[in-house]
Design an enzyme around this catalytic site. Sequence first.
Site, short mmCIF file in Angstrom:
data_model
loop_
_atom_site.label_atom_id
_atom_site.label_comp_id
_atom_site.label_asym_id
_atom_site.label_seq_id
_atom_site.Cartn_x
_atom_site.Cartn_y
_atom_site.Cartn_z
N GLU A 184 0.86 -1.18 0.00
CA GLU A 184 0.00 0.00 0.00
C GLU A 184 0.90 1.23 0.00
O GLU A 184 1.78 1.37 0.84
CB GLU A 184 -0.90 -0.03 1.24
N ASN A 227 -3.48 -1.64 7.58
CA ASN A 227 -4.77 -2.19 7.16
C ASN A 227 -4.54 -3.70 7.09
O ASN A 227 -4.27 -4.27 6.05
CB ASN A 227 -5.19 -1.64 5.80
N LYS A 304 -4.34 -0.01 13.92
CA LYS A 304 -5.18 1.02 13.32
C LYS A 304 -6.61 0.59 13.58
O LYS A 304 -7.07 -0.41 13.02
CB LYS A 304 -4.91 1.12 11.83
N GLU A 308 -10.98 4.90 8.94
CA GLU A 308 -11.11 4.56 7.52
C GLU A 308 -11.71 3.16 7.35
O GLU A 308 -11.24 2.37 6.54
CB GLU A 308 -9.75 4.64 6.82
N ARG A 353 -12.18 17.45 9.85
CA ARG A 353 -11.34 16.26 9.99
C ARG A 353 -10.06 16.56 10.77
O ARG A 353 -9.56 15.71 11.51
CB ARG A 353 -11.00 15.69 8.60
N ASP A 382 -3.08 14.33 6.99
CA ASP A 382 -2.61 13.06 6.45
C ASP A 382 -1.37 13.19 5.56
O ASP A 382 -1.48 13.08 4.34
CB ASP A 382 -3.75 12.42 5.65
N GLU A 404 4.76 9.71 13.74
CA GLU A 404 4.76 8.88 12.52
C GLU A 404 4.96 9.78 11.31
O GLU A 404 4.19 10.71 11.09
CB GLU A 404 3.42 8.13 12.41
N GLU A 410 3.58 9.11 -0.98
CA GLU A 410 2.20 9.01 -1.47
C GLU A 410 1.69 10.35 -2.00
O GLU A 410 1.02 10.39 -3.02
CB GLU A 410 1.31 8.51 -0.33
N TRP A 560 -13.46 13.46 1.85
CA TRP A 560 -12.67 12.79 0.83
C TRP A 560 -12.42 13.71 -0.38
O TRP A 560 -11.62 13.40 -1.25
CB TRP A 560 -13.39 11.50 0.34
#
Length: 718
Positions: A184, A227, A304, A308, A353, A382, A404, A410, A560
């Site tokens: 991912e 995930n 996690k 999401e 958010r 994010d 983190e 990404e 989103w």
Amino acid sequence: MRRWWRIWASALLAAMAMHAPVQAEDGYDLWLRYQPLPEAQRVAVAPYAHSVVAEERGSDGTIAIAAGEIERGLAGLVGPSDEAAPGSGHVVLIGTAAAPSIAALDLPLTTLGEDGFVIRSVARGGKHMIVVAANRPVGVLYGAFALLRRLQTGADVTAFDLRETPRVALRLLNHWDNLDRTVERGYAGQSIWDWWKLPDYADPRYTDYARANASIGINGAVLNNVNARPDSLTGPWIAKAAKVADVLRPYGIKVYLSARWSAPVELNETATADPLDPAVATWWKAKANEIYRAIPDFGGFLVKANSEGQPGPQDYKRSHADGANMLAAAVAPHGGIVMWRAFVYSQVDPEDRAKQAYSEFKPLDGAFADNVVLQVKNGPIDFQPREPFHPLFGAMPKTPLMIEFQITKEYLGFATHLAYLAPMWEEALGADTYAKGKGSTVAKVVDGSLERHRLTGMAGVANIGSDRNWSGSTFDQANWYAFGRLAWDHALSSEAIAREWAAQTFAPDPAVVDPVVAMMLESRQAVVDYMTPLGLAHLMATGHHYGPGPWVSDLARPEWNPVYYHRADREGIGFDRTASGSNAVAQYAPPVARRFADRSRVGDDYLLWFHHVGWDERMASGRSLWAELVHRYDRGVASVADMQARWAALEPRIDDARFEQVTRFLAIQRQEATWWRDASIAYFADVSKRPLPEGVRPPAHDLDHYKAISHPFAPGHH
Ligand code: BDP
């Protein structure tokens, strides 16, 4: 006849070997290339090359690795030479106090802790020694790599007087690697974990991975994606992880696993995953015991939950603390920990958010077990090219928080764009939370010094894959390197790290290092400028996040959609997070909140993160906001052109393969920076109904052209 043929063939092969390049630079060797030093230094180092003394070599695998590494390194740095006469009175002496020669030196080891080391040049009784000593073998290994790094960056062998201890305890890579070997948000090929062949076959690459990580002080790896699948907790997969753990162990690296909250239910072994149900706690205890039987030094779990769409304790109306503590109890008897991620935002919560993680976790301060650490992303949204620091830093004094970062790019151009991320991390670590007055930096929260926490750490989402060069591009190796170096010592500057990386990766020659470092240092701001200038965020295309999509407004959840983040309309642009808007500023300590809320003090970098600003309002530069925005896009593209020019001039000094690849990647970056700029300007011109400022080049195409671009097969998205 046959014999003659053989002789002829071997002569031919020998001739070919003589003409082959010394070493093809395919990037596999990372920053551990150990190329011959400049002559003066080479002569000084050479006498040490053949006398590495390590009395614990036979009894300790880690010391054996450290000694072997120094030998390998010196052999490379010195090359074939005659100065290296054995018995010349020059020695590299390494070990812990358990080695008699180290003990005899009476070095101040007590304050070095578990991972620290000293390196000293000692001249005694006609002997010249370089001593590397530590309390534990792994400290010796870190010292060995530090010695080689110093030598490669020009150190004087006769003047070592070095003492280092890492600033945080957990220096971890988080692999977002799936069990089918996809990664991912990975842009460097497949997962390096060849799960299918494990545990019967361990790819030799795992050893090189461990070695590279140990060289920068990384001491833990979460092997699987946050995930997570329940399968990774079953017997066969535990055996695979155990095999990897066996390879990493002598390098001081512990293995951790991401745990899926609902695993016991999905594996049909419990009826519920309610953390307060005794059957659930019993299942996790038994599971932990099973894992520790296979991996006695297993690090613990990363979770996690309720984020999401992932399951979590809230599915049973329990809190994050209930969940974390139940798991923590399962690993506590073995010395394990739980890293509970604070990256949560709800599918159903209409709150800004950027505020949700704080709202969720702040009330739980003090409710977590001793072996739980919260893992908090550097910013509140994010991993965007630029975010203010996460408001949880400084807001939970009773809870250890690890930071983190995302090493894989990404949101910063995948593996082709050059974006050196250390300046971004330095910015986050240096941010002042004002939690206990001025100087309460994020770094002090993270290293535990602000509240005297002992469970401290940094995690980086890995950018490592099966590509020959590990990270997808040469310059992405620098991000892996920089993450490790900053986790070891967050006081290192991003420039200093870039310098040592460039010297080791290319050549210690200032004519190489200076321009390479200049490129690296301008690269992150370049990406900010051509993607999300002035505090904008999350304007990437849907799903894979590659390329611009500021117009996207049709996704199921409001947060989103890029339009949720930029809020552009006819009048202005930006997210009002002051008291007149979402009031996210109130989550920061008052002096920080006041600065962020004040349009005149917030600064350009975070302007549109916190404020909705009129298109025609004046900026510090004297330009209108609209003109400033356009200027930033242009500046970003110009920076890429500048990087191209600097790189082109390096052609005579860089090996062909790496020169060529970087050249082509920069061309892609230029093209795509221009795409970002053109698409964004076309869109914001359309929304604002403002004409382009004078002299500005119009976008190459109309807005519909950019909206129609789609990349269904972009990598890293599952
Ligand atoms: C987002 C990524 C997603 C990750 C998530 C996370 O797009 O793939 O699962 O972060 O950190 O940025 O959990």
